[in-house]
Design an enzyme around this catalytic site. Sequence first.
Site, PDB file in Angstrom:
ATOM      1  N   ASP A  13       0.876  -1.157   0.000  1.00 47.86           N
ATOM      2  CA  ASP A  13       0.000   0.000   0.000  1.00 47.86           C
ATOM      3  C   ASP A  13       0.927   1.225   0.000  1.00 47.86           C
ATOM      4  O   ASP A  13       2.068   1.134   0.427  1.00 47.86           O
ATOM      5  CB  ASP A  13      -0.863  -0.060   1.270  1.00 47.86           C
ATOM      6  N   ASP A  15       0.194   5.126   0.825  1.00 51.99           N
ATOM      7  CA  ASP A  15       0.106   6.108   1.917  1.00 51.99           C
ATOM      8  C   ASP A  15       0.109   5.416   3.279  1.00 51.99           C
ATOM      9  O   ASP A  15      -0.681   4.501   3.525  1.00 51.99           O
ATOM     10  CB  ASP A  15      -1.167   6.952   1.782  1.00 51.99           C
ATOM     11  N   CYS A 105     -12.123  -3.249  -8.021  1.00 54.52           N
ATOM     12  CA  CYS A 105     -10.683  -3.062  -7.807  1.00 54.52           C
ATOM     13  C   CYS A 105     -10.352  -2.233  -6.571  1.00 54.52           C
ATOM     14  O   CYS A 105      -9.188  -2.186  -6.149  1.00 54.52           O
ATOM     15  CB  CYS A 105     -10.001  -2.490  -9.052  1.00 54.52           C
ATOM     16  N   ASP A 132      -1.547  -0.412   6.002  1.00 49.09           N
ATOM     17  CA  ASP A 132      -1.816   0.168   7.317  1.00 49.09           C
ATOM     18  C   ASP A 132      -3.325   0.216   7.602  1.00 49.09           C
ATOM     19  O   ASP A 132      -3.730   0.713   8.650  1.00 49.09           O
ATOM     20  CB  ASP A 132      -1.197   1.567   7.449  1.00 49.09           C
TER      21      ASP A 132
HETATM   22 MG   LIG Z   1      -2.631   3.267   3.527  1.00 52.50          MG
HETATM   23 ZN   LIG Z   2     -11.812   0.501  -8.767  1.00 52.40          ZN
END
Ligand SMILES: [Mg+2]
Ligand SMILES: [Zn+2]
Length: 191
Positions: A13, A15, A105, A132
């Site tokens: 991931d 951020d 998605c 996170d």
């Molecule tokens: Mg994140």
């Molecule tokens: Zn999507």
Amino acid sequence: MALSGKGKLIILDRDGVLNAMRPQPITDPDQWLPLPGSMDAVAFLTQSGYTVVVAENMSGIGRDQVSMQQLNEVHGKMHTHIQKAGGRLSGVWFCPHTSNAKCNCRKPQPGLLLDILDRLHMKAKDTWLVGDGIRDMQAIAAIGGHPVLVLTGKGKETLKMETLPDDTQVYDDLLDFARFCRIQAEKAAEE
Ligand SMILES: [Mg+2]
Ligand SMILES: [Zn+2]
């Protein structure tokens, strides 16, 4: 030494894992600030033979808060920093939709992850997703991969507030997880 991360996939991931979270979507490369150790972590993983990619929910696109050009510029900075540290991203996948779009998605839906596995010819059992948020954990658990929660970004809150999938591993940050992976890869190489 050839390390045995080969054939294994780490999906990150963005951020809260690679870079610091901000209250608003990141629209400018200047706002993209790597978390301490996260660039070295990607380098560790790459050098241990793992394939590393990013998968992110980017509803800011669907809400017209972030343009494709801005997103490309931000990703350009991310690639540059990772390369400087000695790492490599094999791709960046994102869902541009808002939750209203009911797409397949947007994490916790597994569509983005399935697309990554398909394109890279990887198997879910050889895939870890480091995130996170609870949606990250749910998305990877839904396809039979391995959820990894880091306590950066909103990770501490996620640990406290959410019910994690049973086999979720928890690490302080991405570097902590990468060190663990490197030790595993070295062990496997010795066998
Ligand atoms: Mg994140
Ligand atoms: Zn999507």
